[in-house]
Design a protein around this motif. Structure first.
Motif, PDB file in Angstrom:
ATOM      1  N   ALA A  57      17.632  35.333  15.377  1.00  0.00           N
ATOM      2  CA  ALA A  57      17.392  36.722  14.952  1.00  0.00           C
ATOM      3  C   ALA A  57      18.509  37.197  14.031  1.00  0.00           C
ATOM      4  O   ALA A  57      18.248  37.855  13.017  1.00  0.00           O
ATOM      5  CB  ALA A  57      17.280  37.628  16.165  1.00  0.00           C
ATOM      6  N   LEU A  58      19.741  36.867  14.374  1.00  0.00           N
ATOM      7  CA  LEU A  58      20.864  37.260  13.526  1.00  0.00           C
ATOM      8  C   LEU A  58      20.763  36.594  12.156  1.00  0.00           C
ATOM      9  O   LEU A  58      20.989  37.246  11.134  1.00  0.00           O
ATOM     10  CB  LEU A  58      22.197  36.918  14.186  1.00  0.00           C
ATOM     11  N   ALA A  59      20.410  35.317  12.122  1.00  0.00           N
ATOM     12  CA  ALA A  59      20.259  34.626  10.832  1.00  0.00           C
ATOM     13  C   ALA A  59      19.193  35.318   9.978  1.00  0.00           C
ATOM     14  O   ALA A  59      19.371  35.472   8.762  1.00  0.00           O
ATOM     15  CB  ALA A  59      19.904  33.161  11.059  1.00  0.00           C
ATOM     16  N   THR A  60      18.119  35.747  10.604  1.00  0.00           N
ATOM     17  CA  THR A  60      17.061  36.463   9.879  1.00  0.00           C
ATOM     18  C   THR A  60      17.589  37.783   9.324  1.00  0.00           C
ATOM     19  O   THR A  60      17.384  38.106   8.146  1.00  0.00           O
ATOM     20  CB  THR A  60      15.866  36.730  10.825  1.00  0.00           C
ATOM     21  N   GLN A  61      18.288  38.536  10.169  1.00  0.00           N
ATOM     22  CA  GLN A  61      18.818  39.829   9.721  1.00  0.00           C
ATOM     23  C   GLN A  61      19.893  39.649   8.653  1.00  0.00           C
ATOM     24  O   GLN A  61      19.963  40.434   7.699  1.00  0.00           O
ATOM     25  CB  GLN A  61      19.360  40.618  10.916  1.00  0.00           C
ATOM     26  N   MET A  62      20.729  38.627   8.792  1.00  0.00           N
ATOM     27  CA  MET A  62      21.767  38.374   7.784  1.00  0.00           C
ATOM     28  C   MET A  62      21.138  37.941   6.461  1.00  0.00           C
ATOM     29  O   MET A  62      21.624  38.302   5.386  1.00  0.00           O
ATOM     30  CB  MET A  62      22.759  37.309   8.284  1.00  0.00           C
ATOM     31  N   SER A  63      20.056  37.184   6.529  1.00  0.00           N
ATOM     32  CA  SER A  63      19.352  36.772   5.309  1.00  0.00           C
ATOM     33  C   SER A  63      18.816  37.988   4.570  1.00  0.00           C
ATOM     34  O   SER A  63      18.924  38.081   3.343  1.00  0.00           O
ATOM     35  CB  SER A  63      18.193  35.823   5.656  1.00  0.00           C
ATOM     36  N   GLU A  64      18.246  38.939   5.305  1.00  0.00           N
ATOM     37  CA  GLU A  64      17.744  40.167   4.694  1.00  0.00           C
ATOM     38  C   GLU A  64      18.890  41.004   4.139  1.00  0.00           C
ATOM     39  O   GLU A  64      18.796  41.539   3.031  1.00  0.00           O
ATOM     40  CB  GLU A  64      16.948  40.984   5.716  1.00  0.00           C
ATOM     41  N   LEU A  65      19.972  41.098   4.866  1.00  0.00           N
ATOM     42  CA  LEU A  65      21.119  41.901   4.459  1.00  0.00           C
ATOM     43  C   LEU A  65      21.789  41.337   3.204  1.00  0.00           C
ATOM     44  O   LEU A  65      22.163  42.080   2.295  1.00  0.00           O
ATOM     45  CB  LEU A  65      22.133  41.965   5.609  1.00  0.00           C
ATOM     46  N   ARG A  66      21.902  40.026   3.139  1.00  0.00           N
ATOM     47  CA  ARG A  66      22.587  39.376   2.010  1.00  0.00           C
ATOM     48  C   ARG A  66      21.635  38.943   0.894  1.00  0.00           C
ATOM     49  O   ARG A  66      22.076  38.422  -0.124  1.00  0.00           O
ATOM     50  CB  ARG A  66      23.381  38.177   2.523  1.00  0.00           C
ATOM     51  N   ASN A  67      20.348  39.106   1.149  1.00  0.00           N
ATOM     52  CA  ASN A  67      19.344  38.737   0.167  1.00  0.00           C
ATOM     53  C   ASN A  67      19.438  37.257  -0.222  1.00  0.00           C
ATOM     54  O   ASN A  67      19.260  36.891  -1.382  1.00  0.00           O
ATOM     55  CB  ASN A  67      19.423  39.644  -1.068  1.00  0.00           C
ATOM     56  N   GLN A  68      19.756  36.428   0.757  1.00  0.00           N
ATOM     57  CA  GLN A  68      19.772  34.976   0.593  1.00  0.00           C
ATOM     58  C   GLN A  68      19.592  34.346   1.969  1.00  0.00           C
ATOM     59  O   GLN A  68      19.850  34.987   2.980  1.00  0.00           O
ATOM     60  CB  GLN A  68      21.069  34.490  -0.042  1.00  0.00           C
ATOM     61  N   VAL A  69      19.176  33.106   1.994  1.00  0.00           N
ATOM     62  CA  VAL A  69      18.933  32.440   3.265  1.00  0.00           C
ATOM     63  C   VAL A  69      20.262  32.185   3.982  1.00  0.00           C
ATOM     64  O   VAL A  69      21.197  31.645   3.401  1.00  0.00           O
ATOM     65  CB  VAL A  69      18.179  31.106   3.062  1.00  0.00           C
ATOM     66  N   VAL A  70      20.319  32.603   5.230  1.00  0.00           N
ATOM     67  CA  VAL A  70      21.478  32.360   6.090  1.00  0.00           C
ATOM     68  C   VAL A  70      20.972  31.558   7.288  1.00  0.00           C
ATOM     69  O   VAL A  70      20.055  31.993   7.985  1.00  0.00           O
ATOM     70  CB  VAL A  70      22.119  33.686   6.560  1.00  0.00           C
ATOM     71  N   ALA A  71      21.564  30.400   7.503  1.00  0.00           N
ATOM     72  CA  ALA A  71      21.132  29.528   8.596  1.00  0.00           C
ATOM     73  C   ALA A  71      21.708  29.995   9.937  1.00  0.00           C
ATOM     74  O   ALA A  71      22.785  30.589   9.981  1.00  0.00           O
ATOM     75  CB  ALA A  71      21.586  28.098   8.317  1.00  0.00           C
ATOM     76  N   PRO A  72      21.000  29.711  11.018  1.00  0.00           N
ATOM     77  CA  PRO A  72      21.565  29.984  12.342  1.00  0.00           C
ATOM     78  C   PRO A  72      22.869  29.202  12.533  1.00  0.00           C
ATOM     79  O   PRO A  72      23.067  28.151  11.918  1.00  0.00           O
ATOM     80  CB  PRO A  72      20.489  29.485  13.317  1.00  0.00           C
ATOM     81  N   LEU A  73      23.726  29.721  13.379  1.00  0.00           N
ATOM     82  CA  LEU A  73      25.039  29.128  13.597  1.00  0.00           C
ATOM     83  C   LEU A  73      25.035  28.029  14.656  1.00  0.00           C
ATOM     84  O   LEU A  73      26.000  27.288  14.781  1.00  0.00           O
ATOM     85  CB  LEU A  73      26.031  30.216  14.023  1.00  0.00           C
ATOM     86  N   GLY A  74      23.975  27.946  15.429  1.00  0.00           N
ATOM     87  CA  GLY A  74      23.929  26.977  16.519  1.00  0.00           C
ATOM     88  C   GLY A  74      24.581  27.512  17.789  1.00  0.00           C
ATOM     89  O   GLY A  74      25.144  26.746  18.573  1.00  0.00           O
ATOM     90  N   LEU A  75      24.504  28.826  17.991  1.00  0.00           N
ATOM     91  CA  LEU A  75      25.119  29.435  19.166  1.00  0.00           C
ATOM     92  C   LEU A  75      24.391  29.008  20.440  1.00  0.00           C
ATOM     93  O   LEU A  75      23.163  28.992  20.485  1.00  0.00           O
ATOM     94  CB  LEU A  75      25.088  30.960  19.049  1.00  0.00           C
TER      95      LEU A  75
END
Length: 171
Positions: A57-75
């Protein structure tokens, strides 16, 4: 479905599964030791899944916020540490006067708390400086009041046992 709604549904599913296991004990199909083992096992696995769900969910929100794909961190969670911490809490819930309620609350609180902590850790790793609280449907008055402003990443989200609020990165 929003992340907040997804986490609420996941917490409810976990709560329901824990109560089903407890019902097996109450009907004589499990002894106490097996009950504790099964409940701890369920909650440890579900807590780890909650951390992973928060990560995605965070990766999805960060992708929207940064306007680029952000991968999950593997938490993930430390499964052994979580199990060691949970065993006495599960025993206490099982031995309480209203054990079905105590087990349900423990399951919900663990899922939401694990997801909230993982999400906050992930925001820190991503360099988020500001976030806001997103109250769940039917949130308590305190949580609704706390959702009115922006929060520094240095501040951990205040929660109560079973709190269904989530966070949203702002910048």
């Amino acid at each position: 479905m929003t992340y907040t709604d997804t986490m609420a549904k996941f917490a409810q599913l976990t709560e329901d599964e824990a109560v089903k296991i407890l019902n097996l004990y109450d009907t004589g199909q499990l002894d106490r030791d097996r009950l504790i083992t099964l409940l701890v096992g369920l909650l440890v696995v579900r807590a780890d899944e909650a951390a992973q769900l928060a990560d995605v969910a965070l990766a999805t929100q960060m992708s929207e916020l940064r306007n680029q794909v952000v991968a999950p961190l593997g938490l993930t969670t430390d499964l052994d540490a979580t199990a060691a911490q949970l065993e006495p809490e599960v025993e206490e819930a099982v031995d309480s006067d209203n054990r079905a309620y105590a087990v349900a609350v423990l399951g919900r609180a663990l899922i939401m708390g694990t997801a909230q902590n993982a999400f906050h850790t992930g925001m820190q790793i991503h360099g988020v400086t500001t976030w806001k609280r997103v109250p769940n449907r039917g949130a308590c008055e305190v949580c609704e009041d706390l959702a009115s402003g922006l929060v520094s990443i240095n501040d951990v989200m205040w929660t109560h046992k079973g709190c269904g609020c989530t966070q949203q990165p702002i910048k």
